[in-house]
Design a protein around this motif. Sequence first.
Motif, PDB file in Angstrom:
ATOM      1  N   GLN A 181       0.857  -1.116  -0.097  1.00  0.00           N
ATOM      2  CA  GLN A 181       0.127   0.056   0.062  1.00  0.00           C
ATOM      3  C   GLN A 181       0.868   1.158  -0.077  1.00  0.00           C
ATOM      4  O   GLN A 181       2.024   1.389   0.942  1.00  0.00           O
ATOM      5  CB  GLN A 181      -0.886   0.100   1.252  1.00  0.00           C
ATOM      6  CG  GLN A 181      -1.602  -1.268   1.354  1.00  0.00           C
ATOM      7  CD  GLN A 181      -3.089  -0.760   1.731  1.00  0.00           C
ATOM      8  OE1 GLN A 181      -4.042  -0.422   0.828  1.00  0.00           O
ATOM      9  NE2 GLN A 181      -3.696  -1.100   2.870  1.00  0.00           N
ATOM     10  N   THR A 224      -4.829   5.985  -1.226  1.00  0.00           N
ATOM     11  CA  THR A 224      -4.059   4.942  -1.142  1.00  0.00           C
ATOM     12  C   THR A 224      -4.215   4.067  -2.258  1.00  0.00           C
ATOM     13  O   THR A 224      -5.321   3.818  -2.925  1.00  0.00           O
ATOM     14  CB  THR A 224      -4.727   4.015  -0.062  1.00  0.00           C
ATOM     15  OG1 THR A 224      -4.822   4.956   1.424  1.00  0.00           O
ATOM     16  CG2 THR A 224      -3.843   2.926   0.265  1.00  0.00           C
ATOM     17  N   GLU A 225      -3.085   3.504  -2.805  1.00  0.00           N
ATOM     18  CA  GLU A 225      -3.057   2.744  -3.976  1.00  0.00           C
ATOM     19  C   GLU A 225      -2.271   1.390  -3.750  1.00  0.00           C
ATOM     20  O   GLU A 225      -1.311   1.547  -2.953  1.00  0.00           O
ATOM     21  CB  GLU A 225      -2.546   3.703  -5.062  1.00  0.00           C
ATOM     22  CG  GLU A 225      -2.663   3.081  -6.447  1.00  0.00           C
ATOM     23  CD  GLU A 225      -2.342   4.273  -7.407  1.00  0.00           C
ATOM     24  OE1 GLU A 225      -1.065   4.046  -7.914  1.00  0.00           O
ATOM     25  OE2 GLU A 225      -3.021   4.977  -7.884  1.00  0.00           O
ATOM     26  N   GLN A 226      -2.508   0.413  -4.380  1.00  0.00           N
ATOM     27  CA  GLN A 226      -1.537  -0.584  -4.711  1.00  0.00           C
ATOM     28  C   GLN A 226      -0.509  -0.608  -5.449  1.00  0.00           C
ATOM     29  O   GLN A 226      -0.645  -0.335  -6.675  1.00  0.00           O
ATOM     30  CB  GLN A 226      -2.530  -2.030  -4.997  1.00  0.00           C
ATOM     31  CG  GLN A 226      -3.341  -2.775  -3.845  1.00  0.00           C
ATOM     32  CD  GLN A 226      -2.810  -3.426  -2.805  1.00  0.00           C
ATOM     33  OE1 GLN A 226      -1.803  -4.269  -3.200  1.00  0.00           O
ATOM     34  NE2 GLN A 226      -3.183  -3.032  -1.497  1.00  0.00           N
ATOM     35  N   ARG A 227       0.613  -0.547  -5.023  1.00  0.00           N
ATOM     36  CA  ARG A 227       1.776  -0.511  -5.805  1.00  0.00           C
ATOM     37  C   ARG A 227       2.599  -1.877  -5.683  1.00  0.00           C
ATOM     38  O   ARG A 227       2.787  -2.555  -4.637  1.00  0.00           O
ATOM     39  CB  ARG A 227       2.543   0.734  -5.564  1.00  0.00           C
ATOM     40  CG  ARG A 227       2.069   1.991  -5.772  1.00  0.00           C
ATOM     41  CD  ARG A 227       2.347   2.244  -7.362  1.00  0.00           C
ATOM     42  NE  ARG A 227       1.545   3.645  -7.733  1.00  0.00           N
ATOM     43  CZ  ARG A 227       2.428   4.726  -7.733  1.00  0.00           C
ATOM     44  NH1 ARG A 227       3.708   4.503  -7.449  1.00  0.00           N
ATOM     45  NH2 ARG A 227       1.710   5.737  -8.141  1.00  0.00           N
ATOM     46  N   ALA A 240       4.846   4.771   2.016  1.00  0.00           N
ATOM     47  CA  ALA A 240       4.370   3.427   1.655  1.00  0.00           C
ATOM     48  C   ALA A 240       5.100   2.500   2.393  1.00  0.00           C
ATOM     49  O   ALA A 240       6.010   2.593   3.669  1.00  0.00           O
ATOM     50  CB  ALA A 240       5.170   3.264   0.062  1.00  0.00           C
ATOM     51  N   GLU A 241       4.398   1.169   2.461  1.00  0.00           N
ATOM     52  CA  GLU A 241       4.855   0.086   3.354  1.00  0.00           C
ATOM     53  C   GLU A 241       6.411  -0.211   3.193  1.00  0.00           C
ATOM     54  O   GLU A 241       7.014  -0.757   4.099  1.00  0.00           O
ATOM     55  CB  GLU A 241       3.931  -1.020   3.180  1.00  0.00           C
ATOM     56  CG  GLU A 241       2.813  -0.853   3.456  1.00  0.00           C
ATOM     57  CD  GLU A 241       1.883  -1.928   3.442  1.00  0.00           C
ATOM     58  OE1 GLU A 241       1.253  -2.628   4.475  1.00  0.00           O
ATOM     59  OE2 GLU A 241       1.292  -2.228   2.264  1.00  0.00           O
ATOM     60  N   GLN A 292      -2.528   6.542   7.225  1.00  0.00           N
ATOM     61  CA  GLN A 292      -3.880   6.723   6.623  1.00  0.00           C
ATOM     62  C   GLN A 292      -4.376   8.067   7.043  1.00  0.00           C
ATOM     63  O   GLN A 292      -5.194   8.617   6.286  1.00  0.00           O
ATOM     64  CB  GLN A 292      -4.936   5.474   6.841  1.00  0.00           C
ATOM     65  CG  GLN A 292      -4.455   4.339   6.514  1.00  0.00           C
ATOM     66  CD  GLN A 292      -5.467   3.074   6.727  1.00  0.00           C
ATOM     67  OE1 GLN A 292      -5.589   3.014   7.945  1.00  0.00           O
ATOM     68  NE2 GLN A 292      -5.803   2.151   5.635  1.00  0.00           N
TER      69      GLN A 292
END
Length: 331
Positions: free
Chosen positions: A9, A24-27, A101-102, A309
Amino acid sequence: MATIPTMMQAIVVKQPGKDSQLQTEQRAVPQPNVEQLLIKVAAAGVNRADLMQRRGLYPPPQGDSDILGLEVAGVVVAAGPQHKSWLGKAVFGLVPGGGYAEYALMHAGHAMAVPNGYSMAEAGATAEVFLTAYQLLCSIGNLQRGQQVLIHAGASGVGTAAIQLAKMRGANVAVTASSDDKLQACGALGADLLLNYTRCAFEQQLAQQWPEGVNLILDPVAADYISREIPLLAMDGKIVLYAMMGGRELPALDLALLFKRRGQLICSTLRNRSNKYKTNLTQAFISECGAALAQRQVRPILQQQFNWQQAEQAHQLMHSNATVGKLVLTF
C-alpha cells in the motif's frame, strides 16, 4: 526473515495542483539494486517538500519514485550483494521519494543505525531536518565557534535541528518565529536571541543587538527578506537560501551592499544532490554529531505522529504553520 510480499500500500497524489488529493493505492514492492536497501517502513517524516510536490511545484527528479516521502525509518528486509550486513537492522535515512509506503528503497550509503532508545517515529523525524541543517550550517556555512547565526523559521523542523547544531558548534544563535510559544521552544533548545517577526522588524532588532554583524543567515523565505538581510551581514558573511516560502521573485536589490561586505548569496537544495554527495554528508554528520544524537544532546523535536492513513490531516496541520518541530506518519 519474513517473506516480502509482491504488492504494498502506498499514498499517492491524484491531480497534482492546488486541489490535489491523497489516495491509497496498491503498488508493486520495489526491488533493490546493488547499491540499495529495501526498508519495511515503520515511520516516514512529513516535510514541506511533500506539500510542494503535491501542488506540482517540486516534481521528483527523473527516475525517482512519484510517491511522496523523503525520509523513513524501518527495518532492512533486502539488500544489494555488498550490503547484506544491514539485513535485519533498524535504520533511518534519506530516500529519493517513496517514503509514504509500506516499503521503500534507500541507498546503502544513506542509511544510519537507529540509536538505542529511539522510537521509530523519532528516527523517522531525524534525517531530513538534521542533514539539511548540517549541510547549511557546516558544509556550506562553515559555522565556527563564537560566530553569529540567524535562523529564520526557528520552530520548524530544520530550524529546531539547526539551533541545536549551531549551539553544539559554539555559535550565538538568533531565531525568528511567528509566536511567543514557538520562540519559547526555540529558547529551550538554546537560542540566544528570540525575534517575533509579527511584532517587530527582525532586521532592526538584530542590528541593535548584534551591531558587529551576522556571519551566517539560514533563509527559507527569500523574496523581500534578502534585501533586509544584506545590511545585517558581517564582513564575508553568507546568506543561504534553502526554500522560497515568501516567493521566487525579488524586489529591486542593491548589490552594492553585498559587495561592500564581500557577502555571499547561496542557493541550496538537498533532494537533487548526487548519491555520493548525500553519502558524504551522511558520513560527516554521523562522524561529528552521531554521539551527541545517541546521547540526546541533540534530538529531533517530534510534535505529533499520525497513522499513515491520516496523511491528509498531517498535511493540513503542517500547512497551518502551527507546528513546532516535526510531524511523522507511522506504519
